[in-house]
Enzyme design. Structure first.
Site, PDB file in Angstrom:
ATOM      1  N   GLY A 138       0.788  -1.222   0.000  1.00  0.00           N
ATOM      2  CA  GLY A 138       0.000   0.000   0.000  1.00  0.00           C
ATOM      3  C   GLY A 138       0.816   1.267   0.000  1.00  0.00           C
ATOM      4  N   TYR A 139       1.924   1.278   0.753  1.00  0.00           N
ATOM      5  CA  TYR A 139       2.713   2.503   0.836  1.00  0.00           C
ATOM      6  C   TYR A 139       3.308   2.901  -0.514  1.00  0.00           C
ATOM      7  CZ  TYR A 139       6.492   5.716   1.974  1.00  0.00           C
ATOM      8  OH  TYR A 139       7.347   6.797   1.986  1.00  0.00           O
ATOM      9  N   PRO A 140       4.104   2.044  -1.167  1.00  0.00           N
ATOM     10  CA  PRO A 140       4.665   2.472  -2.457  1.00  0.00           C
ATOM     11  C   PRO A 140       3.602   2.712  -3.517  1.00  0.00           C
ATOM     12  CG  PRO A 140       5.133   0.154  -2.065  1.00  0.00           C
ATOM     13  CD  PRO A 140       4.592   0.702  -0.785  1.00  0.00           C
TER      14      PRO A 140
END
Length: 334
Positions: A138-140
């Site tokens: 989810g972060y990248p």
């Protein structure tokens, strides 16, 4: 120059505020709490209480400013995909809308090399390296989406530039180094493949240098990697970081394939046993710290005049003199 900074109470944000104030530049900083407001005020910035969700608050805070630095992001390893999307994508959309409302002229957006993570080593990649078609965390994924929003917003009267630092470090670190120390002390850290591979790094002062240059002279719609220059062996660098805190990295080793399998199993077990909570992003951590990640920042040096003036030795000396890391730590969402 009059500036507005999101994420001003975070590690990078605090250093950026100090750099701006030292240059006599007027600074307003978005904060989410009274505690954070006191911190940024002590640095010489005017706090603006609000969140990335409040367009009117952002617009009012940006009124009269020329330059926007967007450094706020959600980075927590246990955030849900929905939380990442709300903070990093929708938050950036709101910031962009408020910037247009306030007639901001230039924007510098802080991204990350993690947007390129696909599980394979990244060897001296430059800005032409494509984003992966299917990000696995989810972060990248949301940071890549935010990048695209910022680049698409570039146009007449509103210049947008993206910077991608790798492995931000330095004194007053309330992010990576305290977490590393905790992992060492609780025996949760292992070298992956002995840590005998290269990594790019970027001292926090060098990140600020690159951000200021991007604000001053960066052409619109461009992306820039920022590093300390020549890459270093991960094991050697982390060992030196820990030594500044009086800690020896006496830990075991795990092969990459075993680390990847353990991370996948850990995430699967977490989802099965604690379905109501997001599993920590173990695979992403293995890919970003267990593989070579080296970046070519020639573009920033050529087009912005970026130099990365703080050397590894200077940064390590400052860390040693500063004392224990992590004092006054702030949450992962700045």
């Amino acid at each position: 120059m009059r500036t507005f900074v999101t994420g001003g109470s975070g590690y990078l944000g605090r250093n950026l505020l100090s750099a701006l104030v030292a240059r006599g530049i007027s600074v307003r900083a978005l904060v989410r709490s009274e505690e954070a407001a006191q911190k940024v005020q002590a640095l010489g910035a005017q706090p603006i209480l609000g969140t990335l969700e409040h367009r009117e608050t952002l617009k009012e805070g940006m009124a009269g400013c020329d330059v926007l630095f967007h450094a706020a992001a959600l980075t927590s390893a246990r955030a849900t995909d929905a939380e990442f999307h709300r903070a990093n994508v929708l938050g950036t959309e709101t910031v962009l809308a408020a910037a247009r409302d306030a007639r901001i002229q230039r924007m510098v957006h802080v991204s990350t090399e993690a947007v390129l993570a696909d599980g394979r080593p990244l060897l001296q990649v430059d800005e032409s390296h494509p984003l992966p078609k299917r990000p696995f965390a989810g972060y990248p994924a949301t940071k890549a989406q935010a990048e695209q929003l910022v680049l698409q917003a570039n146009g007449p009267g509103f210049t947008t530039v993206v910077v991608r630092p790798r492995f931000i470090w330095g004194a007053d670190d309330t992010a990576f180094l305290p977490q590393l120390i905790d992992a060492i002390r609780t025996k949760r850290f292992r070298w992956v493949d002995g840590g005998r591979y290269l990594t790019s790094t970027c001292h926090v002062a060098n990140v600020c240098e690159g951000m200021l240059l991007a604000a001053e002279r960066g052409p619109g719609g461009e992306v820039y990697f920022l590093t300390d220059g020549a890459p270093v062996e991960l094991r050697s660098f982390l060992t030196l970081l820990l030594e500044t805190q009086g800690i020896k990295a006496e830990v075991g080793n795990i092969p990459f394939q075993a680390a990847r399998a353990a991370a996948h199993l850990g995430e699967s077990l977490w989802r099965a046993l604690v379905p109501q909570a997001r599993a920590p992003a173990l695979r992403l951590a293995v890919y970003l710290l267990g593989r070579e990640v080296t970046l070519n920042d020639d573009k920033a040096r050529r087009e912005l005049g970026y130099a990365g003036r703080v050397t590894h030795q200077q940064g390590l000396d400052a860390l040693r003199q500063a004392g224990p890391a992590g004092q006054g730590a702030m949450p992962h969402r700045a």
